[in-house]
Scaffold this active site. Structure first.
Site, PDB file in Angstrom:
ATOM      1  N   ASP A   1      14.120  12.872  17.510  1.00  0.00           N
ATOM      2  CA  ASP A   1      12.795  13.184  16.970  1.00  0.00           C
ATOM      3  C   ASP A   1      12.603  14.689  16.901  1.00  0.00           C
ATOM      4  OD1 ASP A   1      10.185  11.405  16.392  1.00  0.00           O
ATOM      5  OD2 ASP A   1       9.588  13.393  17.074  1.00  0.00           O
TER       6      ASP A   1
ATOM      7  N   TYR B   1       2.048  20.133  16.121  1.00  0.00           N
ATOM      8  CA  TYR B   1       1.940  19.126  17.193  1.00  0.00           C
ATOM      9  C   TYR B   1       1.655  19.801  18.540  1.00  0.00           C
ATOM     10  CZ  TYR B   1       3.501  15.446  14.059  1.00  0.00           C
ATOM     11  OH  TYR B   1       3.574  14.538  13.033  1.00  0.00           O
TER      12      TYR B   1
ATOM     13  N   ARG C   1      13.474   7.856   7.862  1.00  0.00           N
ATOM     14  CA  ARG C   1      13.072   6.896   8.907  1.00  0.00           C
ATOM     15  C   ARG C   1      13.762   5.539   8.730  1.00  0.00           C
ATOM     16  NH1 ARG C   1       8.355   7.823  12.003  1.00  0.00           N
ATOM     17  NH2 ARG C   1       8.115  10.053  12.217  1.00  0.00           N
TER      18      ARG C   1
ATOM     19  N   ARG D   1      14.474  -1.291  20.743  1.00  0.00           N
ATOM     20  CA  ARG D   1      13.335  -0.474  21.169  1.00  0.00           C
ATOM     21  C   ARG D   1      12.605  -1.110  22.344  1.00  0.00           C
ATOM     22  NH1 ARG D   1      10.639   2.400  23.097  1.00  0.00           N
ATOM     23  NH2 ARG D   1       8.854   3.633  22.430  1.00  0.00           N
TER      24      ARG D   1
ATOM     25  N   ARG E   1      10.950   0.817  12.805  1.00  0.00           N
ATOM     26  CA  ARG E   1      10.289  -0.456  13.139  1.00  0.00           C
ATOM     27  C   ARG E   1      10.300  -1.526  12.060  1.00  0.00           C
ATOM     28  NH1 ARG E   1       5.103   2.501  15.195  1.00  0.00           N
ATOM     29  NH2 ARG E   1       5.911   3.720  13.474  1.00  0.00           N
TER      30      ARG E   1
HETATM   31  O1  CP3 Z   1      15.742   6.963  11.037  1.00  0.00           O
HETATM   32  C1  CP3 Z   1      15.422   8.146  11.136  1.00  0.00           C
HETATM   33  O2  CP3 Z   1      14.827   8.773  10.244  1.00  0.00           O
HETATM   34  C2  CP3 Z   1      15.881   8.912  12.374  1.00  0.00           C
HETATM   35  C3  CP3 Z   1      14.947   9.201  13.362  1.00  0.00           C
HETATM   36  C4  CP3 Z   1      13.639   9.973  13.165  1.00  0.00           C
HETATM   37  C5  CP3 Z   1      12.505   9.655  13.946  1.00  0.00           C
HETATM   38  N1  CP3 Z   1      11.562  10.629  13.741  1.00  0.00           N
HETATM   39  C6  CP3 Z   1      12.399   8.499  14.858  1.00  0.00           C
HETATM   40  C7  CP3 Z   1      11.056   8.004  15.235  1.00  0.00           C
HETATM   41  C8  CP3 Z   1      13.316  11.115  12.393  1.00  0.00           C
HETATM   42  C9  CP3 Z   1      14.134  11.820  11.334  1.00  0.00           C
HETATM   43  C10 CP3 Z   1      12.004  11.524  12.798  1.00  0.00           C
HETATM   44  C11 CP3 Z   1      11.337  12.730  12.277  1.00  0.00           C
HETATM   45  C12 CP3 Z   1       9.945  12.973  12.622  1.00  0.00           C
HETATM   46  N2  CP3 Z   1       9.285  12.703  13.786  1.00  0.00           N
HETATM   47  C13 CP3 Z   1       9.033  13.660  11.771  1.00  0.00           C
HETATM   48  C14 CP3 Z   1       9.386  14.253  10.416  1.00  0.00           C
HETATM   49  C15 CP3 Z   1       9.460  13.228   9.348  1.00  0.00           C
HETATM   50  C16 CP3 Z   1       8.145  12.626   8.985  1.00  0.00           C
HETATM   51  O3  CP3 Z   1       8.030  11.400   9.080  1.00  0.00           O
HETATM   52  O4  CP3 Z   1       7.233  13.381   8.576  1.00  0.00           O
HETATM   53  C17 CP3 Z   1       7.791  13.726  12.431  1.00  0.00           C
HETATM   54  C18 CP3 Z   1       6.524  14.355  11.886  1.00  0.00           C
HETATM   55  C19 CP3 Z   1       7.961  13.129  13.725  1.00  0.00           C
HETATM   56  C20 CP3 Z   1       6.963  13.016  14.811  1.00  0.00           C
HETATM   57  C21 CP3 Z   1       6.684  11.614  15.192  1.00  0.00           C
HETATM   58  N3  CP3 Z   1       7.587  10.776  15.821  1.00  0.00           N
HETATM   59  C22 CP3 Z   1       5.481  10.893  15.020  1.00  0.00           C
HETATM   60  C23 CP3 Z   1       4.223  11.434  14.370  1.00  0.00           C
HETATM   61  C24 CP3 Z   1       5.684   9.614  15.555  1.00  0.00           C
HETATM   62  C25 CP3 Z   1       4.669   8.505  15.690  1.00  0.00           C
HETATM   63  C26 CP3 Z   1       4.354   7.851  14.417  1.00  0.00           C
HETATM   64  C27 CP3 Z   1       5.339   6.768  14.097  1.00  0.00           C
HETATM   65  O5  CP3 Z   1       5.941   6.819  13.009  1.00  0.00           O
HETATM   66  O6  CP3 Z   1       5.483   5.889  14.918  1.00  0.00           O
HETATM   67  C28 CP3 Z   1       7.021   9.544  16.002  1.00  0.00           C
HETATM   68  C29 CP3 Z   1       7.685   8.370  16.625  1.00  0.00           C
HETATM   69  C30 CP3 Z   1       8.971   7.921  16.041  1.00  0.00           C
HETATM   70  N4  CP3 Z   1      10.010   8.752  15.703  1.00  0.00           N
HETATM   71  C31 CP3 Z   1       9.347   6.580  15.784  1.00  0.00           C
HETATM   72  C32 CP3 Z   1      10.653   6.633  15.271  1.00  0.00           C
HETATM   73  C33 CP3 Z   1      11.502   5.459  14.887  1.00  0.00           C
HETATM   74  C34 CP3 Z   1       8.513   5.344  16.071  1.00  0.00           C
HETATM   75  C35 CP3 Z   1       8.337   5.131  17.532  1.00  0.00           C
HETATM   76  C36 CP3 Z   1       8.779   3.783  18.053  1.00  0.00           C
HETATM   77  O7  CP3 Z   1       9.703   3.150  17.535  1.00  0.00           O
HETATM   78  O8  CP3 Z   1       8.191   3.361  19.059  1.00  0.00           O
END
Ligand code: CP3
Length: 346
Positions: free
Chosen positions: A74, A150, A24, A37, A28
């Site tokens: 994602d 999910y 990640r 964003r 943020r």
């Molecule tokens: O920088 C990176 O790692 C690249 C992008 C990336 C994102 N999600 C962007 C994202 C990657 C590799 C993921 C993987 C992901 N997404 C996983 C597996 C890794 C882990 O953390 O367990 C999972 C379970 C998800 C599902 C997901 N996406 C959730 C549960 C959420 C909401 C919770 C949160 O962290 O905000 C997201 C949203 C998300 N995916 C964000 C980002 C940067 C945040 C949303 C935003 O910026 O508004």
């Protein structure tokens, strides 16, 4: 690219410097990420906007000089591509229209994956063209179980009651669903490999919720199937598996899933991992994201402990899970400095 530290490490070479990137890393905690964003309302359309997605993918490389970029997208792009409703609610997380054992899965939708996710391919091509040869580009997908949780729960979950109930009460339907999502995952990863990803990663973030007895069927076999099919299709990129929270299960996972490297979470002791895995097997991990949030000497000691545990093994430094939004930038800088300074040549 073949000359990157990470790819060398993933192909079994212990390099004089330990490569580092951070799960990640585009997110943020970065002010420059938040600025981009804010310019886009929906998270899905953000992921599908190649220009903005490329920009945020490169931000952590430009700021910290990480050894790898991970494409901004994602794991829930797969259900979205399969026409399931997916929305992201700020502060709450993802919301999906829940699947039930009676929901009919439309096989024809599998043929649409490439078209629906084509913008992610554009992002990868652009980012690859902007990275120097010594930096690797990572493509990724969720492992089928994690994506399915999910889809069944309708969002994030604490105890995965509905998903586990399905496992026991509708094993046939669950197997059909696993196969369906596995096929979609193969298409998604193949698309990313074609577009220039040097490495692929499978995030099984909720593997901890699979009952141990079902691990072979639900976690290991689908992973092996995905890896084998990609190999049959001619893709040679190293594949990292991240079966988060499976504890002693990593032994069977490494033996049987046919992945090239194992990412470990921070609940797993690196010394134990080093003892139980085959000598040259590459490992990635595993600083607690909250240690990174706290910083200071506790963090530095933890980094040293991890580096020392893997001093004789191909190792990619990373966190045990994603970086948390309140993490100070200066702590990330300190972490990178500490890993770069350590000299663990063999
Ligand atoms: O920088 C990176 O790692 C690249 C992008 C990336 C994102 N999600 C962007 C994202 C990657 C590799 C993921 C993987 C992901 N997404 C996983 C597996 C890794 C882990 O953390 O367990 C999972 C379970 C998800 C599902 C997901 N996406 C959730 C549960 C959420 C909401 C919770 C949160 O962290 O905000 C997201 C949203 C998300 N995916 C964000 C980002 C940067 C945040 C949303 C935003 O910026 O508004």
């Amino acid at each position: 690219m073949a000359s990157s530290l990470i790819v060398k490490t993933l192909t079994g070479t212990k390099t004089s410097n330990t490569p580092i990137w951070m799960m990640r890393q585009a997110g943020r905690y970065l002010p420059e990420y938040r600025a981009v964003r804010e310019s886009q309302d929906s998270f899905i359309s953000f992921c599908l906007n190649s220009e903005k997605a490329s920009e945020v993918t490169l931000q952590p490389i430009n700021r910290f000089g990480f050894d790898a970029a991970i494409v901004f997208s994602d794991i829930l792009m797969v259900p979205w591509a399969l026409a399931r409703e997916v929305i992201f609610i700020p502060g709450t997380g993802p919301k999906l229209k829940p699947l039930s054992p009676e929901t009919k899965l439309d096989k024809k939708l599998l043929d649409q994956i490439e078209d629906r996710l084509a913008p992610i391919s554009t992002t990868l091509k652009f980012v690859r063209s902007r990275l120097t040869d010594d930096r690797a580009l990572i493509g990724f997908a969720g492992a089928p179980w994690t994506v399915i949780t999910y889809m069944i729960e309708g969002g994030s979950s604490r105890d995965f009651v509905k998903s586990r109930q399905w496992l026991w009460s509708h094993p046939k339907e669950f197997e059909i669903l696993l196969d369906y999502i596995s096929q979609a995952t193969i298409s998604f990863l193949a698309l990313q490999a074609q577009a220039g990803a040097d490495i692929l990663m499978l995030f099984d973030s909720w593997a901890n919720a699979v009952p141990a007895e079902k691990r072979e069927k639900i976690t290991i076999a689908p992973t092996r199937h995905i890896v084998k099919t990609l190999r049959q299709q001619g893709y040679k990129q190293p594949i990292i598996g991240f079966p988060k929270g499976i504890g002693e299960g990593i032994i069977a996972y490494v033996e049987e899933a046919e992945i090239d490297a194992l990412a470990i979470d921070h609940m797993t002791d690196p010394r134990w991992v080093d003892k139980v895995l085959p000598k040259k097997f590459p490992v990635q991990g595993n600083l607690d994201p909250l240690s990174l949030l706290a910083g200071g000497s506790e963090m530095l000691n933890s980094i040293d402990y991890i580096l020392d545990s893997f001093r004789d093994r191909p190792h990619i430094f990373n966190l045990g899970h994603g970086v948390t939004p309140p993490t100070p930038i200066s702590n990330v800088e300190q972490m990178v400095q500490r890993v770069r300074k350590s000299d663990n040549v063999i």
